[in-house]
Scaffold this motif. Structure first.
Motif, PDB file in Angstrom:
ATOM      1  N   HIS A   1       0.868  -1.190   0.000  1.00  0.00           N
ATOM      2  CA  HIS A   1       0.000   0.000   0.000  1.00  0.00           C
ATOM      3  C   HIS A   1       0.900   1.235   0.000  1.00  0.00           C
ATOM      4  CE1 HIS A   1      -3.959   1.899   1.710  1.00  0.00           C
ATOM      5  NE2 HIS A   1      -3.388   2.654   0.789  1.00  0.00           N
ATOM      6  N   THR A   2       0.735   2.080  -1.008  1.00  0.00           N
ATOM      7  CA  THR A   2       1.526   3.299  -1.136  1.00  0.00           C
ATOM      8  C   THR A   2       0.605   4.495  -1.305  1.00  0.00           C
ATOM      9  OG1 THR A   2       3.352   2.106  -2.194  1.00  0.00           O
ATOM     10  CG2 THR A   2       3.302   4.487  -2.481  1.00  0.00           C
ATOM     11  N   CYS A   3       0.945   5.585  -0.634  1.00  0.00           N
ATOM     12  CA  CYS A   3       0.179   6.820  -0.761  1.00  0.00           C
ATOM     13  C   CYS A   3       1.149   7.974  -1.031  1.00  0.00           C
ATOM     14  CB  CYS A   3      -0.609   7.091   0.524  1.00  0.00           C
ATOM     15  SG  CYS A   3      -1.535   8.637   0.503  1.00  0.00           S
ATOM     16  N   HIS A   4       0.966   8.664  -2.155  1.00  0.00           N
ATOM     17  CA  HIS A   4       1.787   9.816  -2.499  1.00  0.00           C
ATOM     18  C   HIS A   4       1.038  11.095  -2.120  1.00  0.00           C
ATOM     19  CE1 HIS A   4       4.517   7.122  -4.383  1.00  0.00           C
ATOM     20  NE2 HIS A   4       3.703   6.799  -5.371  1.00  0.00           N
ATOM     21  N   VAL A   5       1.766  12.041  -1.543  1.00  0.00           N
ATOM     22  CA  VAL A   5       1.152  13.238  -0.965  1.00  0.00           C
ATOM     23  C   VAL A   5       1.704  14.491  -1.643  1.00  0.00           C
ATOM     24  CG1 VAL A   5       0.755  14.529   1.168  1.00  0.00           C
ATOM     25  CG2 VAL A   5       0.955  12.026   1.246  1.00  0.00           C
ATOM     26  N   LYS A   6       0.802  15.431  -1.949  1.00  0.00           N
ATOM     27  CA  LYS A   6       1.196  16.734  -2.473  1.00  0.00           C
ATOM     28  C   LYS A   6       0.509  17.817  -1.645  1.00  0.00           C
ATOM     29  CE  LYS A   6      -0.356  15.825  -6.663  1.00  0.00           C
ATOM     30  NZ  LYS A   6      -0.792  15.979  -8.074  1.00  0.00           N
ATOM     31  N   GLN A   7       1.056  19.024  -1.670  1.00  0.00           N
ATOM     32  CA  GLN A   7       0.461  20.116  -0.895  1.00  0.00           C
ATOM     33  C   GLN A   7      -0.912  20.495  -1.436  1.00  0.00           C
ATOM     34  OE1 GLN A   7       1.382  21.259   1.892  1.00  0.00           O
ATOM     35  NE2 GLN A   7       3.575  21.011   2.108  1.00  0.00           N
ATOM     36  N   THR A   8      -1.025  20.669  -2.755  1.00  0.00           N
ATOM     37  CA  THR A   8      -2.295  20.924  -3.437  1.00  0.00           C
ATOM     38  C   THR A   8      -2.265  20.169  -4.756  1.00  0.00           C
ATOM     39  OG1 THR A   8      -1.620  22.823  -4.790  1.00  0.00           O
ATOM     40  CG2 THR A   8      -2.255  23.292  -2.497  1.00  0.00           C
ATOM     41  N   GLN A   9      -3.382  20.160  -5.462  1.00  0.00           N
ATOM     42  CA  GLN A   9      -3.432  19.501  -6.758  1.00  0.00           C
ATOM     43  C   GLN A   9      -2.464  20.131  -7.759  1.00  0.00           C
ATOM     44  OE1 GLN A   9      -4.740  16.856  -8.014  1.00  0.00           O
ATOM     45  NE2 GLN A   9      -5.951  16.179  -6.264  1.00  0.00           N
ATOM     46  N   ASP A  10      -2.110  21.389  -7.538  1.00  0.00           N
ATOM     47  CA  ASP A  10      -1.213  22.094  -8.458  1.00  0.00           C
ATOM     48  C   ASP A  10       0.266  21.865  -8.151  1.00  0.00           C
ATOM     49  OD1 ASP A  10      -3.395  23.196  -9.810  1.00  0.00           O
ATOM     50  OD2 ASP A  10      -3.486  24.905  -8.427  1.00  0.00           O
ATOM     51  N   HIS A  11       0.560  21.211  -7.031  1.00  0.00           N
ATOM     52  CA  HIS A  11       1.942  20.950  -6.651  1.00  0.00           C
ATOM     53  C   HIS A  11       2.366  19.544  -7.068  1.00  0.00           C
ATOM     54  CE1 HIS A  11       1.274  24.430  -3.997  1.00  0.00           C
ATOM     55  NE2 HIS A  11       2.589  24.526  -3.916  1.00  0.00           N
ATOM     56  N   SER A  12       3.668  19.316  -7.075  1.00  0.00           N
ATOM     57  CA  SER A  12       4.207  17.976  -7.296  1.00  0.00           C
ATOM     58  C   SER A  12       4.150  17.192  -5.985  1.00  0.00           C
ATOM     59  CB  SER A  12       5.656  18.061  -7.781  1.00  0.00           C
ATOM     60  OG  SER A  12       5.746  18.776  -8.989  1.00  0.00           O
ATOM     61  N   PHE A  13       4.231  15.877  -6.074  1.00  0.00           N
ATOM     62  CA  PHE A  13       4.300  15.051  -4.867  1.00  0.00           C
ATOM     63  C   PHE A  13       5.576  15.372  -4.097  1.00  0.00           C
ATOM     64  CE2 PHE A  13       1.789  12.212  -7.743  1.00  0.00           C
ATOM     65  CZ  PHE A  13       0.616  12.252  -7.009  1.00  0.00           C
ATOM     66  N   PHE A  14       5.473  15.398  -2.758  1.00  0.00           N
ATOM     67  CA  PHE A  14       6.659  15.675  -1.941  1.00  0.00           C
ATOM     68  C   PHE A  14       6.861  14.663  -0.820  1.00  0.00           C
ATOM     69  CE2 PHE A  14       3.497  17.333   0.810  1.00  0.00           C
ATOM     70  CZ  PHE A  14       4.047  17.646   2.047  1.00  0.00           C
ATOM     71  N   ARG A  15       5.863  13.856  -0.493  1.00  0.00           N
ATOM     72  CA  ARG A  15       5.990  12.809   0.514  1.00  0.00           C
ATOM     73  C   ARG A  15       5.326  11.533   0.004  1.00  0.00           C
ATOM     74  NH1 ARG A  15       9.191  15.849   2.116  1.00  0.00           N
ATOM     75  NH2 ARG A  15       9.226  17.019   4.070  1.00  0.00           N
ATOM     76  N   SER A  16       5.804  10.400   0.532  1.00  0.00           N
ATOM     77  CA  SER A  16       5.182   9.110   0.242  1.00  0.00           C
ATOM     78  C   SER A  16       5.050   8.318   1.532  1.00  0.00           C
ATOM     79  CB  SER A  16       5.999   8.321  -0.775  1.00  0.00           C
ATOM     80  OG  SER A  16       5.957   8.920  -2.042  1.00  0.00           O
ATOM     81  N   PHE A  17       3.897   7.653   1.675  1.00  0.00           N
ATOM     82  CA  PHE A  17       3.655   6.751   2.799  1.00  0.00           C
ATOM     83  C   PHE A  17       3.671   5.320   2.258  1.00  0.00           C
ATOM     84  CE2 PHE A  17       0.449  10.164   4.418  1.00  0.00           C
ATOM     85  CZ  PHE A  17       1.478  11.042   4.693  1.00  0.00           C
ATOM     86  N   PHE A  18       4.273   4.417   3.007  1.00  0.00           N
ATOM     87  CA  PHE A  18       4.371   3.030   2.563  1.00  0.00           C
ATOM     88  C   PHE A  18       3.930   2.071   3.667  1.00  0.00           C
ATOM     89  CE2 PHE A  18       7.822   5.464   0.609  1.00  0.00           C
ATOM     90  CZ  PHE A  18       7.595   5.252  -0.748  1.00  0.00           C
ATOM     91  N   LEU A  19       3.205   1.037   3.278  1.00  0.00           N
ATOM     92  CA  LEU A  19       2.957  -0.105   4.149  1.00  0.00           C
ATOM     93  C   LEU A  19       3.607  -1.316   3.506  1.00  0.00           C
ATOM     94  CD1 LEU A  19      -0.810   0.244   5.182  1.00  0.00           C
ATOM     95  CD2 LEU A  19       1.219   1.088   6.375  1.00  0.00           C
TER      96      LEU A  19
END
Length: 245
Positions: A185-203
């Motif tokens: 399970h992976t989740c990629h995180v961005k500040q807003t929809q207009d930004h690039s991804f900057f963090r990822s969560f992993f299980l």
């Protein structure tokens, strides 16, 4: 100057001693991990690089499991101990001033969940502040060490939860695979929809015998904000923690 404490609905995190302060992406990760990684059968949890104790406290809110936390920085350990003692779950929580390598020596316990928000900036410019260096730079901590520790300390059905910069996603996948850990399970995180991804969560979990490492992986994306407000998805995940939601 950062606030010396951060208040949640059920606990307060004091952060005057710790180099790394409470931040939105860490809070989101803790809530996301509580939602997806905690199981009724979770009995023992390890928090690697606990800092203020934030992730341990977020998990404790929704489990009766015993939680052990470690940190290489003494001030962070003292901060986490203070926050644990002041929380409603002080009997579940303990913290140790140890590196992962020190903790693993002679360690025979297995954990149903191992969570980590590890040092980020390997081989990059170091700040003048020693404690912040320890917290943010992985010259004393590598992804290989983290993956190896998880492979060694996870129970057979245990889950590992890790927060990393998005740009280290492929590196982490390769390192985890070498330790026979499967990302499911992976989740990629961005500040807003207009930004690039900057963090990822992993299980991740340990590979079963004869199992193909290219199993099905859940992938999702989260934007923290929509305009100036938190996004609906972010509010849903954090609603049990944030006072404003």
């Amino acid at each position: 100057m950062a606030n010396t404490y951060f208040s949640f609905k059920s606990f307060t995190v004091h952060q005057d001693k710790a180099a790394m302060k409470v931040c939105t992406d860490a809070c989101l990760f803790g809530a996301w991990a509580s939602l997806h990684a905690l199981k009724p059968e979770t009995k023992r949890i390890l928090d690697i690089g606990t800092g203020t104790g934030l992730l341990s406290l977020m998990l404790a809110q929704f489990t009766t499991a015993t939680i052990e936390a470690i940190d290489i920085d003494e001030n962070a350990m003292l901060q986490a101990k203070e926050n644990f003692t002041a929380s409603p779950w002080k009997e579940q929580l303990s913290v140790y001033h140890q590196s992962l390598e020190e903790y693993m020596r002679g360690q025979h316990k297995k954990f149903d969940l191992i969570i980590s928000n590890p040092p980020f900036f390997e081989n990059q410019l170091k700040s003048a502040q020693h404690n912040r260096n320890l917290a943010m730079h992985s010259h004393q901590f590598s992804l290989s060490l983290l993956a190896g520790g998880m492979a060694d300390l996870l129970s057979e059905d245990g889950i590992g939860a890790v927060l990393l910069p998005y740009q280290r996603t492929e590196e982490w996948k390769q390192v985890a695979s070498k330790e026979n850990l499967i990302l499911f399970h992976t989740c990629h995180v961005k500040q807003t929809q207009d930004h690039s991804f900057f963090r990822s969560f992993f299980l991740l979990r340990k590979k079963k015998k004869e199992e193909n490492t290219s199993g099905t992986e859940i992938q999702e994306e989260i934007s923290i904000k929509t305009g100036l407000d938190y996004s609906p998805e972010c509010k849903t995940i954090l609603k049990d923690y944030y006072l404003a939601f």
